[in-house]
Design a protein around this motif. Structure first.
Motif, PDB file in Angstrom:
ATOM      1  N   GLU A 150       0.807  -1.211   0.000  1.00 28.97           N
ATOM      2  CA  GLU A 150       0.000   0.000   0.000  1.00 28.97           C
ATOM      3  C   GLU A 150       0.846   1.269   0.000  1.00 28.97           C
ATOM      4  OE1 GLU A 150      -3.230  -0.152  -0.410  1.00 28.97           O
ATOM      5  OE2 GLU A 150      -3.014  -2.342  -0.454  1.00 28.97           O
ATOM      6  N   SER A 151       2.130   1.116  -0.232  1.00 29.79           N
ATOM      7  CA  SER A 151       3.033   2.267  -0.139  1.00 29.79           C
ATOM      8  C   SER A 151       3.890   2.386  -1.392  1.00 29.79           C
ATOM      9  CB  SER A 151       3.945   2.125   1.092  1.00 29.79           C
ATOM     10  OG  SER A 151       3.190   1.944   2.271  1.00 29.79           O
ATOM     11  N   PHE A 152       4.661   3.469  -1.441  1.00 28.77           N
ATOM     12  CA  PHE A 152       5.668   3.661  -2.477  1.00 28.77           C
ATOM     13  C   PHE A 152       7.032   3.675  -1.802  1.00 28.77           C
ATOM     14  CE2 PHE A 152       1.917   5.435  -4.470  1.00 28.77           C
ATOM     15  CZ  PHE A 152       2.030   4.991  -5.778  1.00 28.77           C
ATOM     16  N   ILE A 153       7.990   3.017  -2.407  1.00 33.44           N
ATOM     17  CA  ILE A 153       9.337   3.018  -1.848  1.00 33.44           C
ATOM     18  C   ILE A 153      10.339   3.413  -2.933  1.00 33.44           C
ATOM     19  CG2 ILE A 153       8.844   1.288  -0.077  1.00 33.44           C
ATOM     20  CD1 ILE A 153      10.175  -0.790  -1.860  1.00 33.44           C
ATOM     21  N   PRO A 154      11.401   4.162  -2.559  1.00 31.66           N
ATOM     22  CA  PRO A 154      12.428   4.525  -3.545  1.00 31.66           C
ATOM     23  C   PRO A 154      13.403   3.365  -3.753  1.00 31.66           C
ATOM     24  CG  PRO A 154      12.925   5.523  -1.438  1.00 31.66           C
ATOM     25  CD  PRO A 154      11.608   4.816  -1.261  1.00 31.66           C
ATOM     26  N   VAL A 155      13.695   3.076  -4.998  1.00 30.80           N
ATOM     27  CA  VAL A 155      14.631   2.002  -5.326  1.00 30.80           C
ATOM     28  C   VAL A 155      15.730   2.569  -6.218  1.00 30.80           C
ATOM     29  CG1 VAL A 155      14.921  -0.222  -6.490  1.00 30.80           C
ATOM     30  CG2 VAL A 155      12.842   0.228  -5.169  1.00 30.80           C
ATOM     31  N   PRO A 156      17.007   2.372  -5.864  1.00 25.50           N
ATOM     32  CA  PRO A 156      18.098   2.830  -6.736  1.00 25.50           C
ATOM     33  C   PRO A 156      17.978   2.184  -8.118  1.00 25.50           C
ATOM     34  CG  PRO A 156      18.937   2.244  -4.574  1.00 25.50           C
ATOM     35  CD  PRO A 156      17.506   1.771  -4.611  1.00 25.50           C
ATOM     36  N   VAL A 157      18.171   2.967  -9.151  1.00 27.34           N
ATOM     37  CA  VAL A 157      17.966   2.454 -10.503  1.00 27.34           C
ATOM     38  C   VAL A 157      18.940   1.328 -10.853  1.00 27.34           C
ATOM     39  CG1 VAL A 157      16.965   4.598 -11.350  1.00 27.34           C
ATOM     40  CG2 VAL A 157      19.438   4.261 -11.514  1.00 27.34           C
ATOM     41  N   GLU A 158      20.107   1.300 -10.213  1.00 27.04           N
ATOM     42  CA  GLU A 158      21.057   0.233 -10.532  1.00 27.04           C
ATOM     43  C   GLU A 158      20.583  -1.126 -10.043  1.00 27.04           C
ATOM     44  OE1 GLU A 158      22.817   2.313  -6.816  1.00 27.04           O
ATOM     45  OE2 GLU A 158      21.842   2.891  -8.705  1.00 27.04           O
ATOM     46  N   ARG A 159      19.568  -1.143  -9.177  1.00 26.61           N
ATOM     47  CA  ARG A 159      19.019  -2.412  -8.706  1.00 26.61           C
ATOM     48  C   ARG A 159      17.923  -2.959  -9.618  1.00 26.61           C
ATOM     49  NH1 ARG A 159      18.321  -1.451  -2.142  1.00 26.61           N
ATOM     50  NH2 ARG A 159      20.499  -0.884  -1.719  1.00 26.61           N
ATOM     51  N   ILE A 160      17.556  -2.155 -10.613  1.00 24.93           N
ATOM     52  CA  ILE A 160      16.498  -2.564 -11.541  1.00 24.93           C
ATOM     53  C   ILE A 160      17.120  -3.120 -12.815  1.00 24.93           C
ATOM     54  CG2 ILE A 160      14.519  -1.773 -12.895  1.00 24.93           C
ATOM     55  CD1 ILE A 160      14.115   0.392 -10.750  1.00 24.93           C
ATOM     56  N   ALA A 161      16.780  -4.356 -13.137  1.00 25.39           N
ATOM     57  CA  ALA A 161      17.339  -5.006 -14.325  1.00 25.39           C
ATOM     58  C   ALA A 161      16.692  -4.483 -15.604  1.00 25.39           C
ATOM     59  CB  ALA A 161      17.154  -6.517 -14.229  1.00 25.39           C
ATOM     60  N   ILE A 189       9.786   7.132 -18.096  1.00 22.84           N
ATOM     61  CA  ILE A 189      10.903   6.485 -17.398  1.00 22.84           C
ATOM     62  C   ILE A 189      12.177   6.592 -18.227  1.00 22.84           C
ATOM     63  CG2 ILE A 189      11.788   4.285 -16.526  1.00 22.84           C
ATOM     64  CD1 ILE A 189       8.850   3.500 -15.986  1.00 22.84           C
ATOM     65  N   GLU A 190      12.069   6.332 -19.520  1.00 23.62           N
ATOM     66  CA  GLU A 190      13.233   6.382 -20.397  1.00 23.62           C
ATOM     67  C   GLU A 190      13.873   7.765 -20.391  1.00 23.62           C
ATOM     68  OE1 GLU A 190      14.439   5.454 -25.061  1.00 23.62           O
ATOM     69  OE2 GLU A 190      12.353   5.825 -24.522  1.00 23.62           O
ATOM     70  N   SER A 191      13.064   8.814 -20.453  1.00 27.77           N
ATOM     71  CA  SER A 191      13.594  10.174 -20.510  1.00 27.77           C
ATOM     72  C   SER A 191      14.248  10.604 -19.202  1.00 27.77           C
ATOM     73  CB  SER A 191      12.483  11.158 -20.875  1.00 27.77           C
ATOM     74  OG  SER A 191      11.499  11.204 -19.863  1.00 27.77           O
ATOM     75  N   SER A 192      13.923   9.916 -18.100  1.00 26.11           N
ATOM     76  CA  SER A 192      14.463  10.314 -16.797  1.00 26.11           C
ATOM     77  C   SER A 192      15.719   9.539 -16.402  1.00 26.11           C
ATOM     78  CB  SER A 192      13.402  10.130 -15.709  1.00 26.11           C
ATOM     79  OG  SER A 192      13.127   8.762 -15.494  1.00 26.11           O
ATOM     80  N   LEU A 193      16.075   8.510 -17.184  1.00 30.68           N
ATOM     81  CA  LEU A 193      17.225   7.667 -16.834  1.00 30.68           C
ATOM     82  C   LEU A 193      18.402   7.921 -17.764  1.00 30.68           C
ATOM     83  CD1 LEU A 193      15.427   4.268 -16.111  1.00 30.68           C
ATOM     84  CD2 LEU A 193      16.114   6.030 -14.476  1.00 30.68           C
TER      85      LEU A 193
END
Length: 254
Positions: A150-161, A189-193
């Protein structure tokens, strides 16, 4: 970029649409029209697209009749099997004249011409704005918010495959085998990474450089990417992007 295709041959229209959308993910074909009547009706009821690909010989006559019935202000790229209409085409908003059968390199050259014309005729304020926007995009995101229960959490982009569009929802697949919904479009998402770290392999997937373990040949000159993340679907690089994808992988990170 919103694009309209006016073409009475379904196979040619389908090939043209595929080339455009695979080569330019930001382009969107908003309509495929088959006749003068359809074209006049659509263009009368809708705002001008940003670009039109137009066949000359349509089932109900020559396409130039469209210009006499409705005002068209956007550029037009003519695709035809006939070469005798060149002069008339360039008098009708034409910026390029492609002879059939349509080839990938012709479409890419046409888009390159559009970009060159924009750069040539853009006024100084617009150019300044574009440069400023370019520098703004250097501030790429280091973390991204994902939905967790039920929440949002920040995840470092390097952890996303990779990010994958499934049933109209974008999911982030993490290296730790977790999968979470991201309530943004893949374009956002693409424009922000950082493009050095993530690459758009097709219209549904954006992959992390570190997730590429192996590349295998696939049918129709495509390739499949093997990653450490378990999933049912294949990560397929569209055939028009295979070369640039390979170059991206080999390019040194700055």
């Amino acid at each position: 970029m919103n694009i309209v295709i006016i073409e009475d041959e379904p196979q040619t229209a389908a090939v043209l649409k595929e080339i455009i959308e695979e080569a330019y993910p930001t382009a969107k074909v908003i309509a495929v029209l088959e006749s003068i009547v359809q074209s006049v009706s659509f263009l009368s009821d809708n705002k001008d697209p940003e670009l039109i690909f137009m066949d000359i010989q349509l089932a109900d006559g020559l396409c130039f009749e469209i210009f006499s019935r409705v005002s068209i202000s956007c550029p037009v790229i003519f695709c035809t099997a006939y070469d005798q209409f060149t002069l008339q085409a360039f008098k009708s908003n034409g910026i390029d004249y492609i002879l059939k059968p349509v080839k990938e390199e012709d479409i890419k050259a046409a888009f390159a011409k559009i970009e060159q014309l924009r750069n040539t005729f853009s006024p100084a304020p617009a150019l300044t704005s574009s440069v400023n926007e370019l520098f703004k995009k250097k501030n790429y995101k280091n973390t991204i918010l994902i939905r967790f229960r039920e929440s949002f959490i920040p995840v470092p982009v390097e952890r996303i495959a990779f990010f994958l569009l499934e049933n109209e929802v974008v999911y982030a697949y993490r290296f730790d085998q977790q999968k979470h919904a991201v309530f943004k479009t893949l374009d956002e998402i693409e424009s922000s990474l950082n493009p050095e770290l993530f690459y758009r392999i097709n219209r549904q997937a954006l992959i992390n450089r570190q997730a590429v373990q192996e590349i295998q040949p696939y049918f129709n000159r495509k390739v499949v990417i093997k990653t450490p993340v378990k999933m049912e679907e294949k990560l397929v690089v569209s055939r028009l992007k295979v070369t640039s994808f390979m170059q991206w992988l080999e390019a040194p990170e700055s």
